[in-house]
Design an enzyme around this catalytic site. Structure first.
Site: not given
Ligand code: TEU
Ligand code: CA
Length: 584
Positions: A99, A206, A275, A347-348
């Site tokens: 990542d 990310d 992403e 994971h989000d």
């Molecule tokens: O996620 C980006 C992001 O937009 C997420 O925060 C998502 O939109 C949101 O949580 C949905 O509710 C990436 C990573 O996947 C996330 O785990 C990190 O917290 C974020 O970037 C910051 O690095």
């Protein structure tokens, strides 16, 4: 990229290391834990493992706040453990994708510490801005503009050492890097090459579509004193939305093409997936069209952002025709060039079986987990399986705030319920239970023992987050040999991706688009397959070892009708699907 990249009929498995397998009893997953489970992953049949970050980090955002890109955090192990994992994975034909979090670093990164001194070479590595004229630095209202952070509060944090504010789209411990500075880009590319030279097979990037910010000709951000660009109005929480100025910015394609040239050109066998908040299906085609030399594929967000009322904490029930039209937009955009990633979980996101399926009974949970797995894996693109999705793992169903760990959730509760008072505690707790990120971060469920086999039953420490009580019914040990389990079903879906050219290369066409209960579409492969058609192999092993076959030798032709009843009850076959069935 070659016309037949290897990943075009591969399946990627996302591991959230912190919750995957603990081997030293500290309640946190670790690298040795992943290595100990490689045979399970090889048996499932996946081809690539994407690891969420394991670099040195204060763990403010569970590792997405990196303080040293070229070392492993002791929580997860050491660089030697990483080298062992790479070697053991490669022995099994598994690739490892790391990542890459380079829109921001941790505020404890040496670069950021140095950047606090205006005479340091790193002074311009972040987005520093003075307090607004006529205000008292550090006081509310002195921020350079009114942008809000994804994780609540202002996107600006005042630093006493430098006497200025720094931008952080995410937590205040995640300062945004200044990608306008070529020295920043050089340092990122050097680090990426260091990992690829070490044997890593690519990166998930990310929020890579937030790195180019829109400024006025003098480099001023919208709403900044003297800027030609106006900021957006403030929203219900008292801040404006930075996304329109930070997503898919003016230098997006330039930076991605430069990265491709500086890091990936000359290499092969790698995978890059970005992403991509704020990217449309049409822009996905441009960025993933190999002719443009940017990224192999992207994670788009529209299909996981539409089912809420403005804020993710106000969830809406599934509008299936709306979801189908979004997915059709994704597929249509890359029918001729470019590529699609396929995911419902990560994971989000909450667990798909709880979000769009029905986890209320064992029978409905298993049925809906298989239905959503079928729908996703029969689309054209590269499927991503999030750890536990192959078991039909569900949301956590926590009931009190102290069970949650995610700073996004805890900050949002404080901001929306206690400060801005825009949502009631009851409504917010329901929204968190439905959509909070911790739902997908409870420990992987290996068996029915006390901590689900994630950590030893007599471990010195509890897991960092509660194990889902339903692990006694939902776990690898109980599903592995059961031909009717969700695991067995996912294993078949993954094998089909490798062996059936209609699935990996056939064109996709939605039917019965307006049906509210059934998701139906066709896949068609006409012989001779067009040159851009991707390769298929007769078994997984040969997939990993074969050179790419000549596309004109593509076997077979054929069509596939996929019909998934997502209503949880008996419904009529919609008209177009029934006509196709009748027509054979
Ligand atoms: O996620 C980006 C992001 O937009 C997420 O925060 C998502 O939109 C949101 O949580 C949905 O509710 C990436 C990573 O996947 C996330 O785990 C990190 O917290 C974020 O970037 C910051 O690095
Ligand atoms: Ca551990």
């Amino acid at each position: 990229a070659t016309p037949n990249p290897w990943w075009s009929n591969a399946v990627v498995y996302q591991i959230y290391p912190r919750s995957f397998q603990d081997t030293n009893g500290d309640g946190f997953g670790d690298l040795k834990g992943i290595t100990s489970r490689l045979d399970y992953l090889a048996d499932l049949g996946v081809d690539v493992l994407w690891l969420s970050p394991v670099y040195k980090s204060p763990q403010d955002d569970n590792g997405y706040d990196i303080s040293d890109y070229q070392d492993i955090d002791p929580l997860f192990g050491t660089l030697d453990d990483m080298d062992e994992l790479l070697a053991e994975a490669h022995k099994r034909g598994l690739k490892i994708v790391m990542d890459l979090v380079v829109n921001h670093t941790s505020d404890e990164h040496a670069w950021f510490e140095a950047s606090k001194h205006k005479d340091d070479p790193h002074a311009d590595w972040y987005w520093w801005r003075p307090a607004r004229p006529g205000t008292t630095p550090g006081e509310p209202g002195a921020e350079p503009n009114r942008w809000g952070s994804y994780f609540g509060g202002s996107a600006w944090q005042y630093d006493e050492t430098r006497g200025e504010y720094y931008l952080h789209q995410f937590s205040k411990k995640q300062p945004d890097l200044n990608w306008e500075n070529p020295a920043v880009r050089r340092a990122v590319y050097d680090m990426m090459n260091w990992w690829l030279d070490r044997g890593v097979d690519g990166f998930r990037m990310d929020v890579i579509t937030l790195i180019s910010k829109r400024t006025d000709p003098n480099g001023k951000l919208p709403g900044e004193a003297g800027s030609e660009l106006d900021d957006l109005p403030v929203g219900e929480e008292g801040y404006s939305n930075p996304n329109p100025f930070c997503a898919d910015g003016p230098r997006q394609d330039e930076f991605l093409a430069e990265m491709r040239r500086e890091v990936f050109d000359g290499r092969d066998g790698f995978l890059t997936v970005g992403e991509a908040p704020g990217i449309t299906a049409a822009r996905n085609e441009h960025i993933t069209d190999p002719a443009n030399g940017e990224l192999d594929m992207l994670f788009l967000f529209e299909h996981v952002d539409f089912d809420c009322e403005g804020a993710k904490w106000k969830p809406l029930p599934l509008d299936l025709p709306k979801l189908k039209s979004i997915m059709a937009g994704y597929q249509t955009a890359v029918a001729k060039a470019g590529w699609a990633s396929l995911f419902t979980g990560n994971h989000d996101q909450p667990r798909v079986v709880s979000r769009w399926g029905d986890d209320s009974t064992e029978e409905s949970r298993i049925r809906s987990a298989k239905a959503w797995g079928l729908v996703l894996h029969m689309h054209r693109g590269t499927p991503y399986v999030y750890q536990g999705e192959e078991l039909g793992m569900t949301n956590a169903h926590f009931t009190s705030l102290d069970q949650y760990r995610d700073l996004e959730t805890l900050n949002a509760y404080r901001q929306r319920v206690e400060e801005a008072k825009v949502q009631s505690a009851e409504s917010m707790m329901a929204g968190i239970a439905a959509r909070g990120r911790d739902n997908s971060r409870t420990p992987m469920q290996w068996d029915a023992s006390r901590y689900a086999g994630f950590t030893a039953p007599d471990a010195a420490c509890e897991p960092w987050i509660s194990v889902n009580p339903n692990h006694t019914d939902i776990n690898v040990a109980g599903e592995f040999d059961d031909p009717d389990s969700v695991y067995a079903f996912y294993k078949q879906l993954i094998a089909l991706r490798h062996t059936d050219p209609v699935i990996s290369a056939g064109s996709w066409h939605l039917i019965d688009a307006s049906d509210p209960h059934v998701y139906a579409f066709t896949r068609t492969l006409a012989k001779p397959a067009p040159a851009s058609t991707y390769p298929v192999f007769d078994d997984v092993e040969s997939f990993h070892t074969n050179p790419q076959p000549d596309p004109s030798t593509q076997p077979g032709e054929g069509a596939l009708l996929v019909v998934a009843n997502l209503s949880g009850r008996t419904v009529d076959l919609p008209s177009e699907a029934s006509a196709l069935v009748a027509g054979g």
